[in-house]
Design an enzyme around this catalytic site. Structure first.
Site, mmCIF file in Angstrom:
data_model
loop_
_atom_site.group_PDB
_atom_site.id
_atom_site.type_symbol
_atom_site.label_atom_id
_atom_site.label_comp_id
_atom_site.label_asym_id
_atom_site.label_seq_id
_atom_site.Cartn_x
_atom_site.Cartn_y
_atom_site.Cartn_z
ATOM 1 C CG ASP A 162 -2.269 0.561 0.977
ATOM 2 O OD1 ASP A 162 -2.343 1.628 0.345
ATOM 3 O OD2 ASP A 162 -3.264 -0.068 1.375
ATOM 4 C CG ASP A 180 -4.422 5.814 0.831
ATOM 5 O OD1 ASP A 180 -5.453 5.135 0.929
ATOM 6 O OD2 ASP A 180 -4.210 6.841 1.513
ATOM 7 C CD GLU A 231 -8.506 4.947 -1.735
ATOM 8 O OE1 GLU A 231 -9.490 4.690 -1.018
ATOM 9 O OE2 GLU A 231 -7.429 5.404 -1.282
ATOM 10 C CG HIS A 259 -8.919 -0.847 3.971
ATOM 11 N ND1 HIS A 259 -8.660 -0.933 2.621
ATOM 12 C CD2 HIS A 259 -8.538 0.400 4.344
ATOM 13 C CE1 HIS A 259 -8.136 0.204 2.201
ATOM 14 N NE2 HIS A 259 -8.051 1.030 3.223
ATOM 15 C CG ASP A 260 -11.263 2.681 3.423
ATOM 16 O OD1 ASP A 260 -10.954 2.632 4.626
ATOM 17 O OD2 ASP A 260 -10.536 3.176 2.544
#
Length: 545
Positions: A98, A199, A241, A315-316
Site C-alpha cells: 500500500d 492510496d 485508489e 478495508h473501507d
C-alpha cells in the site's frame, strides 16, 4: 489493447491487523500472514495486497506513516517482511504494498522538522498557510469531520490535513518530496514486492489555494514522472485508489500508451446506497437499475481504452453480503451471486479477506466498541448536533469501516482462531458457523465458488477480453449481460432478490451448443428459453454458435 500478464490475475487484500495473530498480543502480524500462505495459494489468487505495515502511531490504522522504510513493531520486523515476500514467491504469490504518499504521520521526521520554523529546509515538504481573519485559511473540510486546517502555535500558521490532524498532507509540488518518495518506492521494489496500491492517488496534484483537491493540473504529469523514474524499470502491477475517477478520467490513468497506472478503483458504484450530496452515512436502498447502469458504463467505456478493478469489499467498505445481499437465510446464495456477477466482468478482481467465506457486518451495541477514527468522529459530531445515538449507530452498523476490520474467522475455537490473546477489536459472534475451516470442509461453500471463479478467469479468455452488453436494463430484479469473443458468448444471469422472477432468453442471443460454466444452485439447467429464477440465483453459460 496489449495483453498483460495481470489481466487474468486475482488480488486478495490482507488487512494485517485483523488477519492472523502469531504471538498472542491480539494484533495480526506478518508471521501470521506467512502461516496462512497455503490457504491463499489454495484459493488460487495471484497477488496479496497488504494494507500498510510501515511504522506508524496508528491514528488511522497504519495510514499515518512515520517511517516508510521500517515495519510497525506490532506487525514484526523487516526480516519478517523479507520472509513474507520470499514465502509468497515460493507459493506463486506476489506482494503488492500500500503506497500512501498523499500524507504522512505528524510523527514522521519530515513533519517534525517542518513544524520547527518557517525557514526550516523541510517546511515546504508540507502545506502551511497563514490564517485569514483569525480563522483557518479556507473552509475546506476534512474527510474525517471538521476543518482540514490545524493551527500550530509554534510558527503561528496552519497546516493542511485532508484526513486526521495527525495526517498532514505532503506537498508533492516540491520536487525533493517526489524524489524522496521515488527512492522509497525503489527500496521496496528492490526488496521484491511486485507493485503498489496507491492510496487516494488522485489527491497528489491538489492546489489548496484554488480549492482544487482531486485531479489537480499536475496529477497526470506526476504519475507519468513516477512511471518514468521508478515503475517502468520493474515488471510490476499498479492500481490507483481514485474516488473522483470517471470513465473519462480513468482512461487518462490507464489508457494504452499513457504510462501512468495499470488500473484504478472506481467509487461510483459504492455511493449508490447513500442520499446524493449528503455523504456515505445518509442511507437509502440500492436501486438495481442504478447499479446496472454504473457497472455497465465502466465495462463498455473502458473497453479497449483502459483497465478497471472489480471489487465489492475492502478495508473501507462494509461487507457486501450484508450490504447488498442477504446475510440471513440466503447468505451463501447471495454471496455466490454477487461474486459471480462481478467476476464474470472485465477487469482485475479484488477479494477482501473473509469475503471468500461470506463474512458479515458487525453491529456493536455501543460506540465504545468501535475503533475507526472516521466512525467515532461521525458519531460524536452527529450526536452533538442532536442526532440520537441509536440513529447514529444505525448508519454505523450499515456503513462503518469496522465492519470490514473485525478479525478473520479461521475456525470455531475461541476468538475464531485469530488470536490466543485479547483481540484488538471484537470478533463477530457468528464465527462458530462462519469460518474458513467450515468452508473448506464443505464442497459447496462460498470458498470453493470463489476458487472456481478465479480458475475460470485463467481458463476462458472470453472472461478476460470479451466485449460486454447489458440485457434487460430496466429489470428491477435481474442483472444479466453477455460477453462476446470470437464465436463464443458468455451469458450471465443473476437474480438480485429473494423473489422468483422469470428470465427469458433474448432472441438476439442464439446458440447451437451450450455449457453451464458456474452456478450457485447445484441443479441449474442447461440454457433454457425461459428460467424461473430462485432467490439470489446466479448462473453463467458459455454459448457457441
Amino acid at each position: 489493447m496489449e495483453k498483460k500478464w495481470w489481466h487474468s490475475s486475482t488480488v486478495y487484500q490482507v488487512y494485517p491487523r485483523s488477519f492472523h495473530d502469531s504471538n498472542g498480543d491480539g494484533i495480526g502480524d506478518l508471521p501470521g500472514i506467512i502461516g496462512k500462505l497455503d490457504y491463499l495459494a489454495g484459493l488460487g489468487v495471484d497477488f496479496i495486497w497488504l494494507s500498510p505495515v510501515y511504522r506508524s502511531p496508528n491514528d488511522d490504522n497504519g495510514y499515518d506513516i512515520s517511517d516508510y522504510c521500517s515495519i510497525m513493531d506490532e506487525f514484526g520486523t523487516m526480516e519478517d517482511m523479507e520472509l513474507l515476500i520470499e514465502g509468497a514467491n515460493k507459493h506463486g504469490l506476489k506482494i503488492v504494498m500500500d503506497l500512501v504518499i498523499n500524507h504522512t504521520s505528524d510523527e514522521h521526521p519530515w513533519f517534525i522538522e517542518s513544524r520547527k520554523s518557517t525557514d526550516n529546509p523541510y517546511r515546504d515538504f508540507y502545506i502551511w498557510r497563514d490564517g485569514v481573519d483569525g480563522g483557518p485559511p479556507s473552509e475546506i473540510q476534512s474527510v474525517f469531520s471538521g476543518p482540514a486546517w490545524e493551527f500550530d502555535e509554534q510558527t503561528d500558521q496552519y497546516y493542511f490535513h485532508l484526513f486526521s490532524k495527525k495526517q498532514p498532507d505532503l506537498n508533492l509540488h516540491n520536487e525533493q518530496v517526489r524524489e524522496h518518495l521515488y527512492e522509497m518506492m525503489t527500496f521496496w521494489l528492490e526488496k521484491g514486492v511486485s507493485g503498489f496500491r496507491m492510496d487516494v492517488i488522485d489527491l497528489i496534484g491538489k492546489e489548496v489555494d484554488q480549492e482544487i483537491l482531486t485531479d489537480g493540473p499536475e496529477l497526470h504529469p506526476y504519475l507519468q514522472e513516477m512511471n518514468e523514474k521508478v515503475l517502468s524499470k520493474y515488471d510490476v502491477m499498479t492500481v490507483g485508489e481514485t474516488p473522483s475517477a470517471t470513465t473519462e478520467t480513468a482512461q487518462f490513468y490507464t489508457g494504452p500508451g499513457r504510462n501512468e497506472l495499470d488500473m484504478v478503483f472506481t467509487f461510483e458504484h459504492m455511493s449508490l446506497d447513500e442520499v446524493k450530496g449528503k455523504g456515505k452515512w445518509a442511507l437509502k436502498p440500492l436501486d438495481l437499475v442504478d447499479l446496472k447502469n454504473v457497472l455497465s458504463k465502466w465495462q463498455t467505456e473502458l473497453y479497449q481504452n483502459g483497465w478497471n478493478s472489480l471489487y465489492w469489499n475492502n478495508h473501507d467498505q462494509p461487507r457486501i453480503v450484508s450490504r447488498w445481499g442477504n446475510d440471513g437465510q440466503y447468505r451463501v446464495e447471495s454471496a455466490k451471486m454477487l461474486a459471480t456477477l462481478l467476476h464474470m466482468m472485465q477487469g482485475t478482481p479484488y477479494i477482501y479477506q473473509g469475503e471468500e467465506i461470506g463474512m458479515t457486518n458487525i453491529s456493536f451495541d455501543s460506540i465504545d466498541d468501535y475503533k475507526d477514527i472516521e466512525t467515532i468522529n461521525f458519531y460524536n459530531e452527529k450526536v452533538k448536533e442532536g442526532l440520537s445515538p441509536a440513529k447514529a449507530l444505525e448508519s454505523i452498523h450499515a456503513k462503518g469501516r469496522d465492519n470490514a476490520r473485525t478479525p478473520m474467522q479461521w475456525n470455531d475455537s475461541a476468538n475464531a482462531g485469530f488470536t490466543d490473546g485479547e483481540p484488538w477489536i471484537d470478533v463477530n459472534s457468528n464465527y462458530r458457523s462462519i469460518n474458513a475451516d467450515a468452508a473448506m470442509q464443505d464442497g459447496n461453500s462460498i470458498f470453493y465458488h470463489y476458487q472456481k471463479l478465479i480458475r475460470l478467469r485463467k481458463e476462458h479468455e472470453i472472461i478476460v477480453y470479451g466485449d460486454y452488453e447489458l440485457l434487460y436494463a430496466e429489470h428491477d430484479q435481474i442483472f444479466t449481460y453477455t460477453r462476446r469473443l470470437g464465436n463464443e458468448t458468455l451469458l450471465v444471469v443473476a437474480n438480485f432478490s429473494e423473489g422468483t422472477p422469470e428470465f427469458t432468453l433474448p432472441k438476439e442471443v442464439s446458440y447451437n451448443r451450450s455449457e453451464r460454466v458456474i452456478s450457485n444452485y447445484e441443479d441449474s439447467l442447461s440454457v433454457p428459453d425461459s428460467l424461473q429464477m430462485r432467490p439470489y440465483e446466479a448462473v453463467a453459460y458459455l454459448l457457441k454458435d
